[in-house]
Enzyme design. Structure first.
Site, PDB file in Angstrom:
ATOM      1  CD  GLU A   1      41.174  22.140  38.171  1.00 15.12           C
ATOM      2  OE1 GLU A   1      41.021  22.298  39.445  1.00 15.12           O
ATOM      3  OE2 GLU A   1      42.016  21.769  37.493  1.00 15.12           O
TER       4      GLU A   1
ATOM      5  CE  LYS B   1      38.072  30.567  44.167  1.00 14.30           C
ATOM      6  NZ  LYS B   1      37.925  30.208  45.576  1.00 14.30           N
TER       7      LYS B   1
ATOM      8  NE  ARG C   1      46.499  25.754  47.567  1.00 11.46           N
ATOM      9  CZ  ARG C   1      46.685  26.441  46.615  1.00 11.46           C
ATOM     10  NH1 ARG C   1      46.212  27.716  46.657  1.00 11.46           N
ATOM     11  NH2 ARG C   1      47.547  26.161  45.368  1.00 11.46           N
TER      12      ARG C   1
ATOM     13  NE  ARG D   1      46.247  30.864  50.263  1.00 11.92           N
ATOM     14  CZ  ARG D   1      47.337  31.927  50.394  1.00 11.92           C
ATOM     15  NH1 ARG D   1      48.327  31.534  51.049  1.00 11.92           N
ATOM     16  NH2 ARG D   1      47.085  33.053  49.755  1.00 11.92           N
TER      17      ARG D   1
ATOM     18  CD  GLU E   1      39.803  24.706  49.101  1.00 10.95           C
ATOM     19  OE1 GLU E   1      40.873  24.846  48.835  1.00 10.95           O
ATOM     20  OE2 GLU E   1      39.267  25.752  49.885  1.00 10.95           O
TER      21      GLU E   1
HETATM   22  P1  ATP Z   1      44.184  32.796  47.772  1.00  7.91           P
HETATM   23  O1  ATP Z   1      44.308  31.680  48.279  1.00  7.91           O
HETATM   24  O2  ATP Z   1      43.954  33.029  46.318  1.00  7.91           O
HETATM   25  O3  ATP Z   1      44.902  33.970  48.462  1.00  7.91           O
HETATM   26  P2  ATP Z   1      41.717  32.871  49.089  1.00  7.91           P
HETATM   27  O4  ATP Z   1      42.230  31.867  50.035  1.00  7.91           O
HETATM   28  O5  ATP Z   1      41.009  34.035  49.446  1.00  7.91           O
HETATM   29  O6  ATP Z   1      42.839  33.468  48.207  1.00  7.91           O
HETATM   30  P3  ATP Z   1      40.285  32.494  46.499  1.00  7.91           P
HETATM   31  O7  ATP Z   1      40.979  33.411  46.022  1.00  7.91           O
HETATM   32  O8  ATP Z   1      38.931  32.749  46.814  1.00  7.91           O
HETATM   33  O9  ATP Z   1      41.061  32.012  48.059  1.00  7.91           O
HETATM   34  O10 ATP Z   1      40.778  31.087  45.937  1.00  7.91           O
HETATM   35  C1  ATP Z   1      41.932  30.420  45.884  1.00  7.91           C
HETATM   36  C2  ATP Z   1      41.625  29.398  46.602  1.00  7.91           C
HETATM   37  O11 ATP Z   1      40.735  28.495  46.093  1.00  7.91           O
HETATM   38  C3  ATP Z   1      42.919  28.314  46.439  1.00  7.91           C
HETATM   39  O12 ATP Z   1      43.777  28.606  47.395  1.00  7.91           O
HETATM   40  C4  ATP Z   1      42.234  26.901  46.852  1.00  7.91           C
HETATM   41  O13 ATP Z   1      42.443  26.889  48.382  1.00  7.91           O
HETATM   42  C5  ATP Z   1      40.873  27.182  46.503  1.00  7.91           C
HETATM   43  N1  ATP Z   1      40.123  26.171  45.448  1.00  7.91           N
HETATM   44  C6  ATP Z   1      39.148  25.680  45.413  1.00  7.91           C
HETATM   45  N2  ATP Z   1      38.894  25.048  44.334  1.00  7.91           N
HETATM   46  C7  ATP Z   1      40.026  25.103  43.477  1.00  7.91           C
HETATM   47  C8  ATP Z   1      40.350  24.558  42.329  1.00  7.91           C
HETATM   48  N3  ATP Z   1      39.816  23.636  41.648  1.00  7.91           N
HETATM   49  N4  ATP Z   1      41.714  24.866  42.045  1.00  7.91           N
HETATM   50  C9  ATP Z   1      42.422  25.615  42.512  1.00  7.91           C
HETATM   51  N5  ATP Z   1      42.284  26.339  43.640  1.00  7.91           N
HETATM   52  C10 ATP Z   1      40.874  25.765  44.370  1.00  7.91           C
END
Ligand code: ATP
Length: 589
Positions: A250, A252, A257, A272, A302
């Protein structure tokens, strides 16, 4: 249960650092609580009044507490203030003044945990005109009924400075021991916690209905589910191999979130961090009302600024402008968000948590079909590295962060970072492919040109989930703007503590210790071994103790603290070790 016993246990907890001993003490405390008291006791031990998503805040400033202590002990506000400044701990000030106070304990009856919690809840719920004075009076009354050790914790609780050094994971383990005699039930308790995000509720269900009810715990509308998290792998080959040769990929998106709960006309959105953020998104709430026909649904997506007519994604710097307390409606009209839905947990009475990804995805697609402002994330099904890479490149060209690969057969794994989701981000030469989220545990004073700001950099740590402790990994001294330095200092000054925070392992002593609370997102060039830091510290073959550190760390994102993450959401020691291994593997190619 008498509050005297709770305060006694807290006092002992503060004096020990062994996690085993801590769990022993806490489990004894939980064991002694009545079935109707455990919820309050768990919240109080967490230092909160209710789970995050209920948004119950004390609304008590330090000044108000100083006044309450003054009234309760017969001292002046200035005397309280000066002792507080001297000790750096409101609890110590309350203890000493209560001890030396000529005013006798006001109450004949001893305080119970139920009294204390009920009265504190009343303080929090008092709002509106005249509430400040009313709160002070209530706090003074409860402090006046307290013994000196009780006053210590009563004074710390409303200002978020309980400082017991226990995290959620220690509480879960202690609950397990208290009710079942061993640590084995922790997994089930954790699972229940992941489904409802309410540790008090988990404790109460366990106490009232036993472990069988914990095992059959299920999700509920308007109780946010702790989010599934993504693991990291650096290459398409490794991702496909881990996924068994075939997976969904998918796009990103970099935005907010959102976990959306809808039951008939009631819609709530959780962040989140599991805070309720419905008010921030009038546009999305509108899209859910008008476009989602399902009577009951829980789904995740998101939200980001998106140009609906050109299909262009706006950068995070634009999206972040939607984070505000005032002018929300105006900004929403000017910069509407689009919600890219990526998972479904519940639909019209059916729990989808254990259904495989593919099934959740098709039900999600059907549920959001035709809704204005909401669409499923763009995705492909890949079974060759070339396909995954092609989609990744396309996502980057479209201005996105990368992709998330998803195991087609996996359930929704709440609250855990598992390989059922694997993220792949753009990596630049000489840079770690992913950012890390670090918790601030101290700060340094500025020298030279920075002296004016009284701020010269941060001491940051990662979280060791197993030990439930924080370990230092980096000093961050570059990349701050003048405004930023001032903002950091002002924010951190409120969380400064005199001694090293209870759950922190550190060999470095900053100018000021800070209670682990605030998280920053950091980019670095590399993870290196270091004798200075305690992250993942082990004795090497030559007998030297080495941990992990970051090379050339700098703060990214909006350059300030992340409001959507708490200290326990920081990158873990285990992740750092894995990132170090991946970096070495890539280097060897
Ligand atoms: P995390 O949430 O994993 O602790 P983070 O907030 O720094 O870390 P990333 O690690 O960069 O974020 O990536 C995970 C986040 O990406 C998810 O928490 C979600 O908010 C976002 N996201 C965006 N697109 C998607 C998707 N297609 N599927 C799942 N998550 C997604």
């Amino acid at each position: 249960m008498l509050f005297r016993d709770v305060a006694g246990c807290y006092e002992k907890l503060e004096g020990i650092s062994s996690r085993l001993e801590m769990m022993g003490l806490l489990s004894q405390l939980f064991k002694g609580a009545g079935k109707g008291e455990i919820r309050a006791l768990v919240y109080m031990t967490q230092g909160i009044l209710a789970p995050n998503f209920e948004g119950v805040e004390f609304g008590v400033a330090e000044k108000m507490l100083e006044e309450a202590i003054a009234i309760a002990t017969g001292h002046t506000k200035d005397e309280v203030k000066s002792l507080y400044e001297k000790r750096g701990d409101m609890g110590a000030a309350a203890f000493e003044l209560r001890k030396g106070s000529k005013l006798r304990c006001m109450s004949e009856d001893e305080l119970s945990i139920g009294d204390v919690y009920g009265r504190m809840l009343k303080v929090a719920r008092t709002s509106g005109q005249g509430s400040k004075d009313a709160k002070i009076k209530m706090l003074a009354a409860v402090l006046a009924s307290a013994s000196p050790p009780e006053a210590k914790y009563l004074a710390r609780y409303p200002i978020g400075q309980l400082r017991l050094g226990v995290g959620d994971s220690t509480i879960l383990e202690a609950l397990s021991i208290s009710m079942t005699g061993g640590r084995e039930a922790k997994k089930e308790l954790e699972n229940a916690y992941n489904l409802c995000s309410d540790l008090g509720e988990v404790g109460e269900v366990l106490a009232k209905s036993g472990i069988s009810s914990i095992k059959s715990f299920s999700i509920a509308l308007f109780k946010p589910i702790r989010p599934a998290l993504a693991e990291r792998l650096p290459t398409a080959e490794e991702i496909l191999e881990k996924m068994g040769g075939r997976c969904a990929v998918e796009q990103k998106y970099d935005g907010f979130r959102c976990q959306v709960h809808k039951d008939g006309k009631k819609v709530r959105i959780y962040s989140r961090n599991l805070e309720e953020t419905t008010g921030m998104y009038p546009d999305i709430v509108g899209y859910v009302h008008s476009g989602i026909k399902a009577e009951g649904i829980i789904f995740e997506g998101e939200a980001l600024a998106f140009n609906e007519s050109t299909g262009e994604f706006l950068p995070f710097q634009e999206t972040i402008q939607r984070k505000r307390k005032h002018g929300i409606e105006e900004k929403a009209a000017e910069l509407p968000l689009h919600l890219f839905a990526f998972d479904l947990m519940y639909l019209n009475g059916k729990d989808y948590m254990m259904e495989p990804y593919e099934k959740r995805r098709s039900a999600l697609e059907a549920a959001v079909k035709g809704a204005k402002g909401i669409s499923p994330t763009a995705r492909i099904i890949a079974d060759a590295p070339r396909e995954l890479e092609g989609f990744f490149e396309e996502s980057i060209e479209n201005g996105l962060e990368g992709v998330v690969a998803k195991d087609l057969s996996a359930p929704y794994i709440a609250g855990a970072r598992e390989f059922s989701w694997i993220k792949m981000k753009r990596s630049y030469k000489g840079q770690l492919s992913d950012t890390v989220d670090l918790v601030i545990v101290g700060y340094f004073l500025g020298r030279g040109s920075r002296a004016a700001f009284r701020f010269g950099g941060l001491l940051c740590a990662v979280y060791d989930r197993v030990k439930d402790r924080f370990e230092t990994i980096s000093k961050i001294g570059t990349g701050f703007t003048e405004a930023n330095m001032e903002a950091f200092r002002q924010l951190l000054d409120k969380s400064v503590v005199r001694a090293k925070p209870a759950r922190l392992e550190s060999e470095i002593t900053p100018d000021f210790w800070v209670e682990p609370r605030y998280v920053v997102t950091v980019r670095a060039d590399e993870i290196t071994k270091s004798p200075m830091h305690t992250c993942g510290r082990q004795r090497d073959e030559e007998g030297n103790e080495t941990g992990y550190a970051l090379r050339f760390p700098r703060i990214v994102g909006d350059g300030f603290v992340r409001k959507d993450k708490g200290a326990a959401d920081a990158t873990t020691t285990k992740e750092i070790i894995e990132m170090y291994r991946q970096q070495k593997r890539i280097g060897l190619r």
